[in-house]
Motif scaffolding. Structure first.
Motif, short mmCIF file in Angstrom:
data_model
loop_
_atom_site.label_atom_id
_atom_site.label_comp_id
_atom_site.label_asym_id
_atom_site.label_seq_id
_atom_site.Cartn_x
_atom_site.Cartn_y
_atom_site.Cartn_z
N MET A 1 0.84 -1.16 0.00
CA MET A 1 0.00 0.00 0.00
C MET A 1 0.90 1.24 0.00
O MET A 1 1.98 1.24 0.58
CB MET A 1 -0.89 -0.05 1.25
N TYR A 2 0.40 2.31 -0.63
CA TYR A 2 1.17 3.55 -0.77
C TYR A 2 0.32 4.73 -0.32
O TYR A 2 -0.91 4.70 -0.40
CB TYR A 2 1.60 3.75 -2.22
N ILE A 3 1.00 5.78 0.15
CA ILE A 3 0.35 7.04 0.49
C ILE A 3 1.16 8.18 -0.15
O ILE A 3 2.30 7.97 -0.56
CB ILE A 3 0.23 7.26 2.01
N ILE A 4 0.56 9.35 -0.22
CA ILE A 4 1.25 10.53 -0.73
C ILE A 4 1.36 11.53 0.42
O ILE A 4 0.37 11.90 1.04
CB ILE A 4 0.49 11.17 -1.91
N LEU A 5 2.59 11.95 0.69
CA LEU A 5 2.86 12.96 1.71
C LEU A 5 3.10 14.29 1.03
O LEU A 5 3.79 14.35 0.01
CB LEU A 5 4.09 12.57 2.53
N THR A 6 2.57 15.36 1.59
CA THR A 6 2.74 16.69 1.03
C THR A 6 3.44 17.60 2.03
O THR A 6 3.02 17.68 3.18
CB THR A 6 1.37 17.31 0.67
N SER A 7 4.49 18.26 1.57
CA SER A 7 5.17 19.28 2.36
C SER A 7 5.01 20.59 1.61
O SER A 7 5.42 20.70 0.46
CB SER A 7 6.65 18.95 2.53
N LYS A 8 4.39 21.58 2.25
CA LYS A 8 4.14 22.86 1.61
C LYS A 8 5.19 23.86 2.08
O LYS A 8 5.33 24.10 3.28
CB LYS A 8 2.74 23.36 1.94
N LEU A 9 5.93 24.40 1.12
CA LEU A 9 7.05 25.29 1.44
C LEU A 9 6.61 26.47 2.31
O LEU A 9 5.61 27.12 2.04
CB LEU A 9 7.68 25.82 0.16
N GLY A 10 7.38 26.69 3.38
CA GLY A 10 7.12 27.79 4.27
C GLY A 10 5.97 27.58 5.23
O GLY A 10 5.67 28.44 6.06
N PHE A 72 -3.26 3.90 -1.73
CA PHE A 72 -3.22 3.43 -3.10
C PHE A 72 -2.63 2.03 -3.11
O PHE A 72 -1.64 1.77 -2.43
CB PHE A 72 -2.37 4.38 -3.97
N ASP A 73 -3.24 1.15 -3.89
CA ASP A 73 -2.78 -0.24 -3.91
C ASP A 73 -1.44 -0.41 -4.61
O ASP A 73 -0.68 -1.33 -4.27
CB ASP A 73 -3.81 -1.14 -4.60
N THR A 74 -1.15 0.46 -5.58
CA THR A 74 0.09 0.32 -6.34
C THR A 74 0.81 1.66 -6.44
O THR A 74 0.19 2.73 -6.29
CB THR A 74 -0.19 -0.19 -7.77
N ALA A 77 -0.74 3.70 -9.20
CA ALA A 77 -1.98 4.41 -8.82
C ALA A 77 -1.65 5.71 -8.08
O ALA A 77 -2.30 6.73 -8.29
CB ALA A 77 -2.85 3.51 -7.96
N ALA A 78 -0.63 5.68 -7.24
CA ALA A 78 -0.21 6.90 -6.53
C ALA A 78 0.34 7.92 -7.51
O ALA A 78 0.05 9.11 -7.41
CB ALA A 78 0.83 6.55 -5.46
N ARG A 79 1.14 7.47 -8.47
CA ARG A 79 1.65 8.39 -9.50
C ARG A 79 0.52 9.02 -10.29
O ARG A 79 0.54 10.22 -10.58
CB ARG A 79 2.58 7.64 -10.45
N ALA A 80 -0.48 8.21 -10.66
CA ALA A 80 -1.62 8.72 -11.43
C ALA A 80 -2.38 9.78 -10.63
O ALA A 80 -2.82 10.79 -11.19
CB ALA A 80 -2.54 7.57 -11.82
N GLU A 81 -2.51 9.58 -9.33
CA GLU A 81 -3.18 10.56 -8.48
C GLU A 81 -2.42 11.88 -8.46
O GLU A 81 -3.01 12.96 -8.56
CB GLU A 81 -3.32 10.02 -7.05
N LEU A 82 -1.09 11.80 -8.36
CA LEU A 82 -0.28 13.03 -8.39
C LEU A 82 -0.47 13.77 -9.71
O LEU A 82 -0.62 14.99 -9.73
CB LEU A 82 1.20 12.71 -8.19
#
Length: 101
Positions: A1-10, A72-74, A77-82
């Motif tokens: 399973m995969y997740i997407i982490l977001t870091s917002k500058l500043g 995301f299962d793959t 799929a995570a890349r497609a979401e980005l």
């Protein structure tokens, strides 16, 4: 399973905890200016947590359980979401692959 982490500058930095391994990093540019970093991470333990650290002096740290992140299962799929996140018709937004950090 995969997740997407977001870091917002500043504003804040998302840091994976135990059981969460970064796989790919991307820089997000909006009209030529870097606005955020995205990290696709593999989840290897169900009880993992992500630290959200506010930037700047005296920034707070929050420990967030995985249940609050979309899964995301793959990797594909995570890349497609980005890609979907940065596609806004004619708006100048793009992702650039970055080294893992």
């Amino acid at each position: 399973m995969y997740i997407i982490l977001t870091s917002k500058l500043g504003e804040y930095d998302a840091r994976p905890g135990q059981g969460i391994a970064p796989v790919e990093c991307y820089e997000y540019f909006f009209y030529g200016r870097k606005k955020a970093d995205f990290t696709i991470a593999e989840v290897t333990a169900d009880q993992g947590r992500v630290s959200i650290v506010e930037t700047g002096e005296g920034g707070q740290t929050n420990s967030v359980p995985l249940k609050f992140f979309e899964h995301f299962d793959t990797l594909e799929a995570a890349r497609a979401e980005l890609e979907q996140l940065v596609t806004f018709g004619s708006i100048d937004a793009r992702l650039e692959r970055a080294p893992l950090h």
